[in-house]
Design an enzyme around this catalytic site. Structure first.
Site, mmCIF file in Angstrom:
data_model
loop_
_atom_site.group_PDB
_atom_site.id
_atom_site.type_symbol
_atom_site.label_atom_id
_atom_site.label_comp_id
_atom_site.label_asym_id
_atom_site.label_seq_id
_atom_site.Cartn_x
_atom_site.Cartn_y
_atom_site.Cartn_z
ATOM 1 N N SER A 146 0.823 -1.201 0.000
ATOM 2 C CA SER A 146 0.000 0.000 0.000
ATOM 3 C C SER A 146 0.863 1.260 0.000
ATOM 4 O O SER A 146 1.651 1.479 -0.895
ATOM 5 C CB SER A 146 -0.968 -0.037 1.177
ATOM 6 O OG SER A 146 -1.925 0.987 1.090
ATOM 7 N N ASP A 304 -2.049 6.286 -3.887
ATOM 8 C CA ASP A 304 -0.878 5.584 -3.371
ATOM 9 C C ASP A 304 -0.463 4.479 -4.343
ATOM 10 O O ASP A 304 -1.111 4.270 -5.371
ATOM 11 C CB ASP A 304 -1.146 5.063 -1.961
ATOM 12 C CG ASP A 304 -2.177 3.956 -1.916
ATOM 13 O OD1 ASP A 304 -2.945 3.810 -2.872
ATOM 14 O OD2 ASP A 304 -2.234 3.234 -0.899
ATOM 15 N N ASP A 306 -0.730 1.263 -4.737
ATOM 16 C CA ASP A 306 -1.688 0.268 -5.234
ATOM 17 C C ASP A 306 -3.046 0.889 -5.530
ATOM 18 O O ASP A 306 -4.018 0.164 -5.772
ATOM 19 C CB ASP A 306 -1.822 -0.906 -4.273
ATOM 20 C CG ASP A 306 -2.414 -0.526 -2.929
ATOM 21 O OD1 ASP A 306 -2.130 0.584 -2.440
ATOM 22 O OD2 ASP A 306 -3.161 -1.342 -2.354
ATOM 23 N N ASP A 308 -5.445 2.322 -3.931
ATOM 24 C CA ASP A 308 -6.665 2.157 -3.149
ATOM 25 C C ASP A 308 -6.942 3.395 -2.295
ATOM 26 O O ASP A 308 -8.081 3.639 -1.916
ATOM 27 C CB ASP A 308 -6.643 0.886 -2.296
ATOM 28 C CG ASP A 308 -5.528 0.843 -1.255
ATOM 29 O OD1 ASP A 308 -4.633 1.716 -1.285
ATOM 30 O OD2 ASP A 308 -5.539 -0.083 -0.419
#
Length: 572
Positions: A146, A304, A306, A308
């Protein structure tokens, strides 16, 4: 077996010219870090398994990935032939070793006879969640850490509903993992065998197209976008997975003036232009703001690695930019959604928004002003996904919006995790709606403050690294339970909630809390402010959350600063 014996086994088991062997040789010069790497295994926290990359059972490496995948495989196999054939889908982000880890996971799954789908290139976490549902797989794996620094990587497990595995399922994976402590000997098929196997399939654009078709439904009023299509945005993926699909999202929605940060467009595991690839950090917007000032962009948006989480900054009348917090963005998006649904007559007594227990209360007041329930769940978006699944099963609620203060939002439930692409599209539409009235997103926030009072929040993160740090965090939480706080800065504690004992203690009564057990303490003060203590499930940090209300910003920030001073002294 002691951790020192494990070190010896790894030294014997690792190839002499491997990078991990060289890292282990170097790690032996740091006894505390060596002990931390080998004294206890990585565990599943609020967002799966996450840790520093390197050698050891408490590190992310091909062996811990293999062990985790072996554990997941046993859970899938126990579900029967149908689950085995439905298989597992895997995606990964831009971090070092992410693609390598994804291949190793695939090799283990195929070696266990489980059908496996893997993206041919990196994709965002929400797209992996969608792929689980679209392909109807038994599970999903996302290789990502993340928003963590570049030294980290991680492994998220998803269930068949597309949500991160709830605790009971994660425990089953963990138990199966620990049944194979000999993780150096866990083998799958070779890379060559994998690529030739009928059980393995690389996937690409097909699922993307299905996702983009669904994301069009996030738009509330396409005519607003059409009329304000020249509104100027700057977007950056912070060297992560968001660029490819976010460009399509903006274009297909009808926005014509979106500028991209060239220095941050391409995947880069070093995250070379930012101190931290985290949209919660205002410094992540430095490069975007340079472009924003040059083109007079109305809104800056960052996701960010990834994709999400989403953060934003809005241009003020003097040309400067004001970053918005996750709580502020959540409240703005929810107000826009509920206002639109109310105008269309689409609200009912079952309409329900969902947030985490450490998220701010402004969104709660917004929901209640429309007669909508705000349901609180534990930290971790899997708990929001769990509630959506419950609504579908027993028709007890109608999901309208979910969010966490840590910049995670979900608008439509075709994804069951936080989704920066959905959130970006809706926030861009709100900006267009505001612009049509000669206003900005900052004005939308000020309107909420005028209606519900000024709200301010802050999260403190106290680092406690290594094995000694973990013990210190446990000691602090024990002290807070043994000697609960009774007042802060002259405000008395009106109630405290202990999510480990599942009790809410008020001045005259003790009531049960109907949420799963979690190591969280929350205090409610008699002046309307609140604070919460929570050891992170994915990082060596003790997080302290604060929320205050006041007549104006100056007083709100004064209260925040006062609480922060007391808490830093308390936890020193």
């Amino acid at each position: 077996m002691s951790w020192k014996e494990l070190v010896k086994d790894w030294k014997l088991g690792l190839s002499g010219d491997s990078d991990l062997k060289k890292e282990l040789d170097a790690l032996e010069q740091d006894p505390e870090s060596l002990a931390d790497a080998f004294s206890h295994p990585l565990e599943f926290g609020t967002a799966g398994m996450r840790g520093l990359m390197g050698p050891g059972i408490n590190r992310m490496n091909i062996y811990t990935v293999r062990q985790a995948t072996y554990g997941l495989a046993q859970v899938v196999l126990k579900q029967g032939e149908g689950a085995k054939q439905a298989g597992v889908v895997i995606s990964y982000d831009s971090r070092h070793h992410s693609r390598e880890f994804a291949f190793h996971a695939s090799q283990i799954l195929v070696g266990q006879g489980i059908r496996t789908y893997m993206y041919d290139s990196l994709r965002p976490t929400p797209v992996l969640s969608f792929a689980v549902r679209y392909l109807k797989t038994a599970a999903g794996i996302m290789i990502t850490a993340s928003h963590n620094p570049k030294q980290y990587n991680g492994y998220k497990c998803y269930g068949p509903d597309g949500g991160q595995m709830p605790p009971e399922d994660a425990i089953k994976v963990t138990e199966a993992m620990l049944s194979r402590p000999d993780l150096l000997s866990i083998e799958g098929v070779s890379q060559e065998e994998l690529l030739q196997s009928d059980l393995f399939q690389l996937i690409s654009d097909e699922v993307d197209q299905a996702y983009l078709k669904e994301i069009a439904s996030v738009t509330v009023d396409p005519s607003v976008i059409k009329r304000q299509s020249d509104l100027k945005f700057v977007y950056t993926p912070l060297h992560g997975t968001g660029q490819y699909l976010m460009e399509k999202v903006f274009r297909e929605a009808g926005f014509k003036s979106v500028h991209y940060v060239d220095s941050q467009k391409d995947p880069d595991g070093e995250f070379s232009t930012v101190k931290s690839p985290n949209p919660e950090d205002g410094e992540a917007f430095i490069e975007a703001e340079k472009i924003g000032r040059a083109v007079h962009a109305d809104v800056l948006i960052a996701s960010d690695p990834d994709a999400d989480r989403m953060g934003a900054a809005v241009r003020l009348s003097d040309g400067s930019y004001r970053t918005l917090t996750g709580n502020q963005i959540g409240a703005i998006l929810l107000d826009y959604l509920l206002k639109a649904k109310q105008a269309k007559g689409e609200l009912s007594d079952k309409t329900c928004a969902i947030k985490s227990i450490v998220s701010g209360e402004l969104a709660t007041k917004v929901a209640h002003s429309y007669g909508v329930e705000m349901r609180n769940v534990l930290t971790g978006f899997k708990y929001i996904a769990e509630q959506i699944h419950l609504f579908e099963q027993n028709r007890s609620g109608e999901f309208v919006f979910g969010f966490e203060e840590s910049y995670g939002y979900l608008v439509k439930a075709f994804v069951r995790d936080k989704d920066a692409l959905q959130a970006t599209l809706l926030l861009a539409e709100v900006a267009a709606y505001q612009a049509e009235q000669g206003l900005s997103l900052a004005d939308a926030l000020e309107d909420l403050y005028a209606r519900f009072g000024v709200h301010a929040e802050k999260t403190l993160a106290f680092k406690f690294e290594g094995e000694s740090g973990q013990e210190r965090m446990k000691e602090i939480m024990k002290q807070l339970r043994d000697k609960p706080l009774t007042q802060l800065l002259g405000a008395s504690v009106a109630a405290r909630e202990d999510y480990l004992t599942s009790q809410r203690v008020e001045t005259t009564a003790t009531k049960p809390i109907s949420l799963p057990k979690s190591d969280v303490l929350k205090y409610y003060l008699d002046n309307g402010d609140w604070l919460a203590f929570r050891p992170s499930g994915t990082e060596p940090k003790l997080k302290v959350y604060m929320g205050v209300t006041a007549e104006n910003q100056a007083l709100a920030q004064e209260k925040i600063a006062g609480y922060e001073g007391v808490l830093r002294e308390l936890l020193a």
